[in-house]
Design a protein around this motif. Sequence first.
Motif, PDB file in Angstrom:
ATOM      1  N   ALA A 233     -47.561  56.822  64.371  1.00 56.77           N
ATOM      2  CA  ALA A 233     -48.837  57.170  64.999  1.00 56.77           C
ATOM      3  C   ALA A 233     -48.731  57.180  66.518  1.00 56.77           C
ATOM      4  CB  ALA A 233     -49.914  56.185  64.554  1.00 56.77           C
ATOM      5  N   ARG A 234     -47.844  56.339  67.061  1.00 63.41           N
ATOM      6  CA  ARG A 234     -47.664  56.290  68.510  1.00 63.41           C
ATOM      7  C   ARG A 234     -46.675  57.341  69.001  1.00 63.41           C
ATOM      8  NH1 ARG A 234     -46.653  49.799  68.395  1.00 63.41           N
ATOM      9  NH2 ARG A 234     -48.785  49.149  67.883  1.00 63.41           N
ATOM     10  N   GLY A 235     -46.007  58.036  68.070  1.00 61.87           N
ATOM     11  CA  GLY A 235     -45.034  59.050  68.462  1.00 61.87           C
ATOM     12  C   GLY A 235     -43.665  58.501  68.778  1.00 61.87           C
ATOM     13  N   ASP A 236     -43.381  57.263  68.340  1.00 65.86           N
ATOM     14  CA  ASP A 236     -42.072  56.657  68.610  1.00 65.86           C
ATOM     15  C   ASP A 236     -41.096  57.088  67.510  1.00 65.86           C
ATOM     16  OD1 ASP A 236     -40.021  55.176  69.560  1.00 65.86           O
ATOM     17  OD2 ASP A 236     -40.981  53.226  69.308  1.00 65.86           O
ATOM     18  N   PHE A 237     -40.727  58.368  67.536  1.00 67.57           N
ATOM     19  CA  PHE A 237     -39.899  58.924  66.464  1.00 67.57           C
ATOM     20  C   PHE A 237     -38.472  58.396  66.484  1.00 67.57           C
ATOM     21  CE2 PHE A 237     -42.918  62.612  67.208  1.00 67.57           C
ATOM     22  CZ  PHE A 237     -43.775  62.212  66.185  1.00 67.57           C
ATOM     23  N   ASP A 238     -37.924  58.118  67.660  1.00 67.84           N
ATOM     24  CA  ASP A 238     -36.543  57.640  67.736  1.00 67.84           C
ATOM     25  C   ASP A 238     -36.378  56.282  67.069  1.00 67.84           C
ATOM     26  OD1 ASP A 238     -35.774  59.907  69.085  1.00 67.84           O
ATOM     27  OD2 ASP A 238     -36.140  59.030  71.071  1.00 67.84           O
ATOM     28  N   ALA A 239     -37.347  55.395  67.265  1.00 69.08           N
ATOM     29  CA  ALA A 239     -37.272  54.074  66.641  1.00 69.08           C
ATOM     30  C   ALA A 239     -37.372  54.179  65.117  1.00 69.08           C
ATOM     31  CB  ALA A 239     -38.382  53.174  67.187  1.00 69.08           C
ATOM     32  N   VAL A 240     -38.230  55.064  64.646  1.00 71.64           N
ATOM     33  CA  VAL A 240     -38.365  55.256  63.193  1.00 71.64           C
ATOM     34  C   VAL A 240     -37.098  55.854  62.620  1.00 71.64           C
ATOM     35  CG1 VAL A 240     -39.658  56.458  61.404  1.00 71.64           C
ATOM     36  CG2 VAL A 240     -40.866  55.492  63.357  1.00 71.64           C
TER      37      VAL A 240
ATOM     38  N   SER B 229     -32.288  55.143  59.086  1.00 75.83           N
ATOM     39  CA  SER B 229     -31.025  55.891  59.030  1.00 75.83           C
ATOM     40  C   SER B 229     -30.145  55.457  57.866  1.00 75.83           C
ATOM     41  CB  SER B 229     -30.269  55.730  60.346  1.00 75.83           C
ATOM     42  OG  SER B 229     -29.986  54.358  60.584  1.00 75.83           O
ATOM     43  N   LYS B 230     -30.156  54.161  57.528  1.00 81.32           N
ATOM     44  CA  LYS B 230     -29.308  53.652  56.446  1.00 81.32           C
ATOM     45  C   LYS B 230     -30.114  53.057  55.299  1.00 81.32           C
ATOM     46  CE  LYS B 230     -25.429  52.612  59.523  1.00 81.32           C
ATOM     47  NZ  LYS B 230     -24.486  51.561  59.989  1.00 81.32           N
ATOM     48  N   ALA B 231     -31.412  53.231  55.331  1.00 84.20           N
ATOM     49  CA  ALA B 231     -32.257  52.663  54.275  1.00 84.20           C
ATOM     50  C   ALA B 231     -32.224  53.531  53.025  1.00 84.20           C
ATOM     51  CB  ALA B 231     -33.689  52.515  54.783  1.00 84.20           C
ATOM     52  N   LYS B 232     -32.522  52.913  51.883  1.00 80.86           N
ATOM     53  CA  LYS B 232     -32.546  53.618  50.606  1.00 80.86           C
ATOM     54  C   LYS B 232     -33.981  53.755  50.120  1.00 80.86           C
ATOM     55  CE  LYS B 232     -28.113  51.648  49.114  1.00 80.86           C
ATOM     56  NZ  LYS B 232     -27.448  50.836  48.061  1.00 80.86           N
ATOM     57  N   GLY B 233     -34.204  54.750  49.288  1.00 77.84           N
ATOM     58  CA  GLY B 233     -35.496  54.869  48.632  1.00 77.84           C
ATOM     59  C   GLY B 233     -36.282  56.093  49.055  1.00 77.84           C
ATOM     60  N   MET B 234     -37.415  56.255  48.384  1.00 80.42           N
ATOM     61  CA  MET B 234     -38.267  57.407  48.604  1.00 80.42           C
ATOM     62  C   MET B 234     -38.849  57.432  50.013  1.00 80.42           C
ATOM     63  SD  MET B 234     -41.794  58.416  46.637  1.00 80.42           S
ATOM     64  CE  MET B 234     -41.081  58.096  45.022  1.00 80.42           C
ATOM     65  N   GLU B 235     -39.310  56.294  50.484  1.00 78.18           N
ATOM     66  CA  GLU B 235     -39.936  56.243  51.819  1.00 78.18           C
ATOM     67  C   GLU B 235     -38.949  56.631  52.900  1.00 78.18           C
ATOM     68  OE1 GLU B 235     -42.804  52.429  51.466  1.00 78.18           O
ATOM     69  OE2 GLU B 235     -40.763  52.184  50.742  1.00 78.18           O
ATOM     70  N   ALA B 236     -37.733  56.055  52.836  1.00 84.31           N
ATOM     71  CA  ALA B 236     -36.727  56.355  53.852  1.00 84.31           C
ATOM     72  C   ALA B 236     -36.315  57.816  53.788  1.00 84.31           C
ATOM     73  CB  ALA B 236     -35.516  55.445  53.664  1.00 84.31           C
ATOM     74  N   ALA B 237     -36.156  58.352  52.583  1.00 86.82           N
ATOM     75  CA  ALA B 237     -35.755  59.757  52.445  1.00 86.82           C
ATOM     76  C   ALA B 237     -36.815  60.694  53.010  1.00 86.82           C
ATOM     77  CB  ALA B 237     -35.486  60.077  50.977  1.00 86.82           C
ATOM     78  N   VAL B 238     -38.069  60.386  52.754  1.00 86.51           N
ATOM     79  CA  VAL B 238     -39.157  61.218  53.275  1.00 86.51           C
ATOM     80  C   VAL B 238     -39.157  61.219  54.799  1.00 86.51           C
ATOM     81  CG1 VAL B 238     -41.673  61.276  53.545  1.00 86.51           C
ATOM     82  CG2 VAL B 238     -40.659  61.156  51.266  1.00 86.51           C
ATOM     83  N   LEU B 239     -38.996  60.044  55.395  1.00 84.60           N
ATOM     84  CA  LEU B 239     -39.014  59.966  56.860  1.00 84.60           C
ATOM     85  C   LEU B 239     -37.783  60.650  57.463  1.00 84.60           C
ATOM     86  CD1 LEU B 239     -40.342  56.346  57.453  1.00 84.60           C
ATOM     87  CD2 LEU B 239     -41.560  58.510  57.700  1.00 84.60           C
TER      88      LEU B 239
ATOM     89  N   THR C  19     -34.379  47.197  45.795  1.00 88.60           N
ATOM     90  CA  THR C  19     -33.437  47.656  46.826  1.00 88.60           C
ATOM     91  C   THR C  19     -33.752  49.051  47.358  1.00 88.60           C
ATOM     92  OG1 THR C  19     -31.946  48.479  45.076  1.00 88.60           O
ATOM     93  CG2 THR C  19     -31.560  46.242  45.917  1.00 88.60           C
ATOM     94  N   HIS C  20     -34.695  49.743  46.769  1.00 91.78           N
ATOM     95  CA  HIS C  20     -35.032  51.103  47.216  1.00 91.78           C
ATOM     96  C   HIS C  20     -36.482  51.150  47.703  1.00 91.78           C
ATOM     97  CE1 HIS C  20     -31.362  51.938  45.033  1.00 91.78           C
ATOM     98  NE2 HIS C  20     -31.329  53.143  45.544  1.00 91.78           N
ATOM     99  N   ARG C  21     -36.759  50.346  48.703  1.00 86.72           N
ATOM    100  CA  ARG C  21     -38.082  50.347  49.322  1.00 86.72           C
ATOM    101  C   ARG C  21     -37.955  49.872  50.759  1.00 86.72           C
ATOM    102  NH1 ARG C  21     -41.879  45.649  47.184  1.00 86.72           N
ATOM    103  NH2 ARG C  21     -42.860  46.262  49.134  1.00 86.72           N
ATOM    104  N   LEU C  22     -38.932  50.226  51.563  1.00 83.23           N
ATOM    105  CA  LEU C  22     -38.965  49.799  52.957  1.00 83.23           C
ATOM    106  C   LEU C  22     -39.898  48.596  53.084  1.00 83.23           C
ATOM    107  CD1 LEU C  22     -39.156  53.154  54.972  1.00 83.23           C
ATOM    108  CD2 LEU C  22     -37.218  51.588  54.796  1.00 83.23           C
ATOM    109  N   PRO C  23     -39.382  47.453  53.516  1.00 79.69           N
ATOM    110  CA  PRO C  23     -40.250  46.279  53.635  1.00 79.69           C
ATOM    111  C   PRO C  23     -41.218  46.357  54.813  1.00 79.69           C
ATOM    112  CG  PRO C  23     -38.036  45.767  54.404  1.00 79.69           C
ATOM    113  CD  PRO C  23     -37.973  47.151  53.823  1.00 79.69           C
TER     114      PRO C  23
END
Length: 237
Positions: free
Chosen positions: A71-78, A83-93, A57-61
């Motif tokens: 890489a494309r600079g689409d920061f808003d979509a990321v 915004s509501k994801a859990k885990g290390m990857e989501a927290a870093v982003l 439950t704490h990972r980004l699929p």
Amino acid sequence: MMSFVLLAQMGNEQVGWLSRKLLGVTLTSAEWVLWVLVVLSVLSIALMLERAVYFATHRLPNSEELALRLARGDFDAVRAAVSKAKGMEAAVLREGLAAMELGADTVEEVIASTVARERPQYERYLSFLGTLGNNAPFIGLFGTVLGIIKAFHDLGNMGAKGAAIQQTVMAGVSEALVATAMGLAVAIPAVVAFNVFNRQLKTLTSRTTALGHALVGSLRAERSPSTPRAVASGEAR
């Protein structure tokens, strides 16, 4: 084993004071060792299930897709995706995107700090599984030794002869070996789970690092094109 037989056949008056005391302690039933192993087994299974649910439950699929968007600079979509994801990857982003106005170097430091903060959450209870996997066989062996000591002591007190000796010893030893088997049964799943979760943590850390590099690289690429253009215009003059 002969020493156990000789000690069992000797009367208490022929044994030293310390030996009598230790023998009195070790002659207690080894069943309590089995109960300890049962409790440890139940606890290890519960921790394995808890860790499995936490890692799931704490990972980004879709981390690969998010890396391409960065890489494309689409920061808003990321930002919307994590915004509501859990885990290390989501927290870093999330924290990296929140600090992007401060520059790529600051974002890089924020990412490293977030990874260092989130990683212990994944390592929780793994040390217990590793310790249990390494030491459960020794707990079982301890129970086996207690059982063997008791079997030879009972043999000495019975005064059995011939086939009765073999029957008494073999029955006692077979019961004592149950503790060793139980120790191995507890240790093997714990070691396997410890290795699996460590491997998943390494993979998750690598994916998090890749996302961080993608974000930092995209930020630097956005702010660097003006420099080459200025240099080119200067050379044209």
